[in-house]
Structures are given as C-alpha cells and as structure tokens.
Scaffold this motif. Structure first.
Motif, PDB file in Angstrom:
ATOM      1  N   THR A   1       0.801  -1.230   0.000  1.00 41.66           N
ATOM      2  CA  THR A   1       0.000   0.000   0.000  1.00 41.66           C
ATOM      3  C   THR A   1       0.835   1.282   0.000  1.00 41.66           C
ATOM      4  O   THR A   1       0.566   2.196  -0.791  1.00 41.66           O
ATOM      5  CB  THR A   1      -0.960  -0.003   1.206  1.00 41.66           C
ATOM      6  OG1 THR A   1      -1.773  -1.178   1.158  1.00 41.66           O
ATOM      7  CG2 THR A   1      -1.843   1.236   1.196  1.00 41.66           C
ATOM      8  N   PRO A   2       1.863   1.427   0.849  1.00 42.63           N
ATOM      9  CA  PRO A   2       2.601   2.701   0.887  1.00 42.63           C
ATOM     10  C   PRO A   2       3.736   2.800  -0.116  1.00 42.63           C
ATOM     11  O   PRO A   2       4.426   3.827  -0.158  1.00 42.63           O
ATOM     12  CB  PRO A   2       3.152   2.716   2.313  1.00 42.63           C
ATOM     13  CG  PRO A   2       3.418   1.279   2.622  1.00 42.63           C
ATOM     14  CD  PRO A   2       2.336   0.504   1.892  1.00 42.63           C
ATOM     15  N   THR A   3       3.976   1.760  -0.912  1.00 46.65           N
ATOM     16  CA  THR A   3       5.179   1.752  -1.745  1.00 46.65           C
ATOM     17  C   THR A   3       5.206   2.885  -2.768  1.00 46.65           C
ATOM     18  O   THR A   3       6.265   3.464  -3.040  1.00 46.65           O
ATOM     19  CB  THR A   3       5.326   0.399  -2.476  1.00 46.65           C
ATOM     20  OG1 THR A   3       4.105   0.096  -3.165  1.00 46.65           O
ATOM     21  CG2 THR A   3       5.624  -0.715  -1.491  1.00 46.65           C
ATOM     22  N   GLY A   4       4.052   3.198  -3.359  1.00 49.48           N
ATOM     23  CA  GLY A   4       4.010   4.293  -4.330  1.00 49.48           C
ATOM     24  C   GLY A   4       4.408   5.617  -3.717  1.00 49.48           C
ATOM     25  O   GLY A   4       5.137   6.415  -4.332  1.00 49.48           O
ATOM     26  N   PHE A   5       3.953   5.875  -2.485  1.00 52.99           N
ATOM     27  CA  PHE A   5       4.316   7.111  -1.809  1.00 52.99           C
ATOM     28  C   PHE A   5       5.808   7.147  -1.477  1.00 52.99           C
ATOM     29  O   PHE A   5       6.451   8.201  -1.568  1.00 52.99           O
ATOM     30  CB  PHE A   5       3.492   7.256  -0.521  1.00 52.99           C
ATOM     31  CG  PHE A   5       2.017   7.372  -0.759  1.00 52.99           C
ATOM     32  CD1 PHE A   5       1.438   8.596  -1.068  1.00 52.99           C
ATOM     33  CD2 PHE A   5       1.191   6.262  -0.680  1.00 52.99           C
ATOM     34  CE1 PHE A   5       0.083   8.722  -1.293  1.00 52.99           C
ATOM     35  CE2 PHE A   5      -0.166   6.369  -0.907  1.00 52.99           C
ATOM     36  CZ  PHE A   5      -0.722   7.597  -1.213  1.00 52.99           C
ATOM     37  N   LEU A   6       6.349   5.995  -1.089  1.00 57.72           N
ATOM     38  CA  LEU A   6       7.773   5.930  -0.773  1.00 57.72           C
ATOM     39  C   LEU A   6       8.633   6.207  -2.005  1.00 57.72           C
ATOM     40  O   LEU A   6       9.632   6.926  -1.931  1.00 57.72           O
ATOM     41  CB  LEU A   6       8.122   4.555  -0.187  1.00 57.72           C
ATOM     42  CG  LEU A   6       7.580   4.257   1.213  1.00 57.72           C
ATOM     43  CD1 LEU A   6       7.836   2.800   1.591  1.00 57.72           C
ATOM     44  CD2 LEU A   6       8.221   5.187   2.238  1.00 57.72           C
TER      45      LEU A   6
ATOM     46  N   ALA B   1       7.729   7.927  -4.644  1.00 58.44           N
ATOM     47  CA  ALA B   1       7.576   9.337  -5.005  1.00 58.44           C
ATOM     48  C   ALA B   1       8.443  10.232  -4.128  1.00 58.44           C
ATOM     49  O   ALA B   1       8.970  11.252  -4.591  1.00 58.44           O
ATOM     50  CB  ALA B   1       6.105   9.738  -4.893  1.00 58.44           C
ATOM     51  N   ALA B   2       8.603   9.844  -2.863  1.00 55.30           N
ATOM     52  CA  ALA B   2       9.370  10.671  -1.926  1.00 55.30           C
ATOM     53  C   ALA B   2      10.872  10.409  -1.999  1.00 55.30           C
ATOM     54  O   ALA B   2      11.673  11.335  -1.828  1.00 55.30           O
ATOM     55  CB  ALA B   2       8.871  10.426  -0.497  1.00 55.30           C
TER      56      ALA B   2
ATOM     57  N   PHE C   1      14.382   3.705  -2.405  1.00 60.72           N
ATOM     58  CA  PHE C   1      13.261   2.839  -2.057  1.00 60.72           C
ATOM     59  C   PHE C   1      13.720   1.390  -1.904  1.00 60.72           C
ATOM     60  O   PHE C   1      13.380   0.715  -0.925  1.00 60.72           O
ATOM     61  CB  PHE C   1      12.167   2.927  -3.128  1.00 60.72           C
ATOM     62  CG  PHE C   1      11.131   1.831  -3.017  1.00 60.72           C
ATOM     63  CD1 PHE C   1      10.204   1.830  -1.991  1.00 60.72           C
ATOM     64  CD2 PHE C   1      11.095   0.790  -3.940  1.00 60.72           C
ATOM     65  CE1 PHE C   1       9.254   0.813  -1.877  1.00 60.72           C
ATOM     66  CE2 PHE C   1      10.150  -0.221  -3.836  1.00 60.72           C
ATOM     67  CZ  PHE C   1       9.232  -0.200  -2.801  1.00 60.72           C
TER      68      PHE C   1
END
Length: 417
Positions: free
Chosen positions: A372-377, A379-380, A386
């Motif tokens: 779930t959080p991988t896309g946000f990670l 992007a950041a 990552f």
C-alpha cells in the motif's frame, strides 16, 4: 536417508504435490485475467469487467469455512483426498458449464458461476494445504512446498498465457472447455497420491460438533506459548520480499525497458528463476532443516533487493536486468519453500485445514498491506533509495528468528510446534 539433495523430489508423497499444486493454480486465472480477456473480446463494458474482481472474494475468506473441512470427511478416498477429489470434480463441471456460455448473452450467469468456481477453488486450496502439511515429514516439507509452488506456477501459465494464446486460434468456448477437461484430468493425480498416515486417527481426535469445529482449532493454537508472536513472525518474515515485488513492473517501465523486455525477462525468465529457487529451497530444507533454512532465506531475500538498487543506478541495461531479476526471483523462491515448510510445521494434524488457512491468510494480508505505501515511498525517495529501504523490511523477521528458528539447537515444542 540419502544424502542427495535431489532424491527427495522422487518420493511419491512429494512428487504427487506437483499435480496437486497444478490443480490448485489452474482455476485462478480462469476467473480472473483470462475471463477478463474473454469479456473484453466480447465488448463488455469495462465497468462491469472491473466488478468481476469481486468473484475473488472466496480466496480471502476461506478461513471462514475451513473448520468444516476439518470436521467432515468425504465418503471416499479418505479424510483429505476425498475432499480434494470432490472439489476437483465440481471445478471441472463448473468450468465446462462456464465454457458453454457467452459474455454478451449470459453475463450475470457467468458472474455467478465464476464466483462459485472461486469458492470451489478456495475450498480445494484449503484441503490441499492441509494435505501437504499432513503427508510430509518435517525433512520433506521444504521439497513438498517447492513441488507445490512449481505445479501452481505452471498451472497459472497454462490458464493464463497459454489460454490467451489459444484464444487467438480457437473460440473462447473451446478454450474454456479444454481447461475444464484438463481440470478433470487432475483427478488422476489425486488417486495416485497417498493418504496421509494416521489420517483416520486424526479425524477421530478432531472436532465432534459445531462448537469444537469452530473454536477448537483456534483454542488449540492460541493456548500455545508465544502464539501471537508467531503470528507476527508469519506476517513480517517476507516483508522485504513483498516490498521489493510490489512495484517491479512500473519500476522496470520507468527505467526505460519495453513491455516486451518486462514480459520476457521479468515474467517468463522470472518464473523460471522462481521455480529453480523453490527447488533449491526445498532441497535446502531437506539438507539443513527448517530452522537453518529460514536463516539462509531471510538474509538472501533481504540482500537480493540490492540488485534492484544497482539496476536503478545502472539504468536500462539489459544484462543487468536479467541478473537482477534472476537473483531476486531465485532468492524469493528459496524463501517461499522454506517459509511454507515452517507454516506446515505449525499446524496440529487434527485442525490442519483451519490453522493453515489462518496462517496463510495472515501472510497474504501482510503482503497486501506492505504494498500500500510503496508508491508514496517511491515518489518521496526515488527508486534507488526505495529499494535500499526495502532491505530493512527483513529486520523484524531476522530479529525474531532466534526465538522461532534457533540455529544452534533443534526447535523446542513451545517455539516451533
């Protein structure tokens, strides 16, 4: 016992799991991606095709009726093989009926039937998982897990890629009728597989009424010392692997590789690497035991992620792509074989179906949550950082390894039932 790493795969109770794994994996794509392709070819509204994802719900809820498959025994072939044969026959018949329909004319009926097929398939998974845990001695659990994974992957290729290729040359009805007949042929494996030793005795000692059917497996598990901690370990052991695999396809496309590169290397070659890894993992469990194999797998899974760090820095280098995909899938397959062997060792023979369904469901939940959080990670942080961070996902599992899989002494009954 032979010292050969490979002779274990020739044993009847291990080899039989190749066919059962194939039987388990065959229906999945036929109610998922392959069925979606059929509907697309019939110009079904994309919104309705999206709703068909709901037919996969039985796979996530199978723990709800798993106790019934511990409680009741089919009237043929024994406690486990009887249910396997029953679900295979029902799956074959349902696929043949599905193949006689057409999405443009029978969409609602096909939706209902696809849901029923998913239910029979999830039920088959429950009992095959239980059978595998019961029929294998500890020394053969890794090899048995590997053979199951190999069969499962080959089945997904058959009902996925092969079915799509056939659909370019044959009517969709013919494709599904062929898959239904292939599902029926899987029953032959069930007759060839041995019933687990003491299966009748385990059934007699199992739950005798509905209350026991539902609560006894859970009570049996949660009264063990460290039961909750074991569940935590189950959820985090393959965390680094789950993080690395969540966005592999977008990662490779973003680097500049073509869809053909991704399909041939990451999918096809990656599948071969995974199969080789699971076979090595099964042999490793046979040679080193479950506990030490988990140690080897934990570190290999973690540091294989660094290959993607190197690929992110190197850019669209084809040779580097092949090496990174090979290493990641090889280590992931090895870890899967060792970890499935561990899960099987946790189950009480009286309640194998329920307890394994519980453990495997938790493993699936952790995989979904990790993605779930991988896309946000990304992007950041960007891709290199990552994948560097994903290595840290192995830390919780490694920290818990000394408790549940001690290297220097055999696992005690209180830590590894």
């Amino acid at each position: 016992m032979s010292s050969s790493w490979l002779c274990v795969y020739g044993r009847r109770h291990v080899l039989g799991l190749l066919g059962l794994g194939f039987s388990s994996g065959l229906p999945l794509a036929l109610t998922g991606s392959t069925l979606q392709a059929w509907m697309m070819s019939e110009k079904v509204d994309i919104r309705l095709i999206g709703l068909f994802s709901l037919v996969g719900l039985p796979y996530t809820l199978k723990v709800a009726w798993a106790p019934l498959m511990d409680r009741f025994t089919a009237p043929w072939l024994g406690r486990r093989r009887g249910w396997i044969l029953t679900t295979q026959i029902l799956l074959s018949a349902s696929l043949l009926i599905l193949g006689s329909l057409t999405p443009s004319r029978h969409l609602q009926l096909m939706g209902a039937l696809a849901f029923i097929i998913a239910f029979w398939s999830a039920s088959q998974d429950i009992v095959i998982d239980a059978y595998r845990a019961e029929v294998l001695p500890d020394a053969d659990k890794g090899a048995g897990a590997a053979m199951s994974v190999v069969g499962y992957r080959l089945a997904m290729l058959t009902s996925g890629a092969m079915a799509l290729i056939l659909s370019d040359h044959l009517p969709w009805r013919t494709v599904y009728l062929s898959m239904g007949m292939l599902m029926g042929a899987c029953t032959l494996w069930t007759f060839l597989c041995p019933e687990p030793a003491n299966s009748g005795e385990a059934a007699e000692l199992g739950p005798k009424n509905l209350k026991e059917t539902v609560w006894a497996p859970l009570t049996n598990y949660f009264t063990r010392p460290g039961a909750v901690a074991i569940l935590v370990f189950v959820m985090v052991f393959k965390l680094s692997d789950a993080l690395a695999g969540a966005l592999t396809t977008p990662f490779l496309l973003d680097l500049g590789f073509t869809r053909t590169d991704v399909g041939t290397v990451n999918k096809a070659f990656g599948l071969v690497s995974t199969i080789v890894g699971t076979l090595i993992g099964g042999a490793l469990v046979h040679r080193l035991g479950i506990a030490r194999s988990l140690w080897v797998a934990a570190f290999l899974q973690a540091f294989s992620n660094l290959a993607f760090v190197g690929l992110a820095l190197a850019g669209p280098n084809y040779a580097f792509l092949v090496g990174a995909v090979a290493l990641e899938n090889l280590c992931g397959g090895l870890g899967t074989a060792a970890f499935l062997a561990f899960l099987m060792s946790l189950c009480d023979r009286r309640y194998t179906a329920t307890q394994y369904a519980l453990l495997s469901s938790l493993m699936a939940v952790s995989r979904v949550l990790a993605g779930t959080p991988t896309g946000f990670l990304v992007a950041a942080l960007g891709w290199p950082w990552f994948y560097t961070l994903s290595v840290l996902g192995a830390v919780p599992g490694i920290v818990l390894l000394p408790r549940f899989a001690p290297w220097r002494r055999p696992p005690s009954p209180t830590t590894l039932p």
